[in-house]
Design an enzyme around this catalytic site. Structure first.
Site, short mmCIF file in Angstrom:
data_model
loop_
_atom_site.label_atom_id
_atom_site.label_comp_id
_atom_site.label_asym_id
_atom_site.label_seq_id
_atom_site.Cartn_x
_atom_site.Cartn_y
_atom_site.Cartn_z
N GLY A 17 2.51 -35.04 -12.71
CA GLY A 17 1.92 -35.08 -11.39
C GLY A 17 2.05 -33.72 -10.75
CB CYS A 18 2.66 -32.71 -7.26
SG CYS A 18 3.01 -31.24 -6.29
#
Length: 181
Positions: A17-18
């Site tokens: 993800g981020c």
């Protein structure tokens, strides 16, 4: 430190993800020497954050992790990685949606690929659901812009950090306290 200069250093490239989240979590571990946010897996050389967010370069937000396997092995690194992001959602981590947020492991060797598949099987058994993490071959790594580096450490009071990263850090401290640097 170059891997050829020190045979006790390995590299992992992980997308969870981020990259702000993944960086904050993994750089807290004993045996992790360096975590660099960046992009991998796409078809554009040296992409910008804006290009990657445009969702048409094929890149995934990743971190390149340099670690000492005599202190933390690849399997243990992956166990922390899987425990601190959702490996069951395709191209999504919470409110972050898009192909750049895919869960992915860019394996640097056949040994890493075998370990990744073994750990994924363990995670699937523990969660009793399918893990969608992509197990990919090594690909060029492009470091992210400087303002992305050490983002959580530099911006702990920022809203995203408070609501998304801080809970992951709390889980890390609770579940992996003995592994923290």
């Amino acid at each position: 430190m170059n891997q050829s200069q020190d045979s006790n250093v390995e590299t992992a490239v992980l997308g969870g993800g981020c990259f702000w989240c993944t960086e904050g979590v993994l750089q807290s571990l004993r045996g992790v020497l360096e975590v660099t946010p960046g992009y991998s897996g796409g078809h554009v050389d040296n992409p910008s954050y804006e290009q990657v967010c445009g969702k048409d370069t094929g890149h995934i937000e990743v971190v390149r992790v340099r670690f000492d396997p005599s202190i933390i092995d690849f399997a243990t690194l992956l166990k922390v990685f899987f425990a601190t992001h959702d490996p069951t959602t395709v191209d999504r981590q919470g409110a972050d949606v898009g192909p750049q947020y895919a869960s992915a492991i860019f394996c640097q060797s056949e040994e890493q690929k075998a370990v990744a598949r073994d750990v994924i099987a363990q995670v699937e058994a523990a969660l009793d659901t399918r893990v969608v993490t992509k197990v990919l071959d090594a690909a060029p790594f492009w470091p992210a812009e400087a303002y992305h580096h050490d983002y959580y450490a530099r911006n702990p009071q920022q809203g995203y950090c408070q609501f998304v990263i801080a809970p992951k850090m709390a889980k890390l401290r609770k579940d992996f306290a003995g592994m923290l640097a």
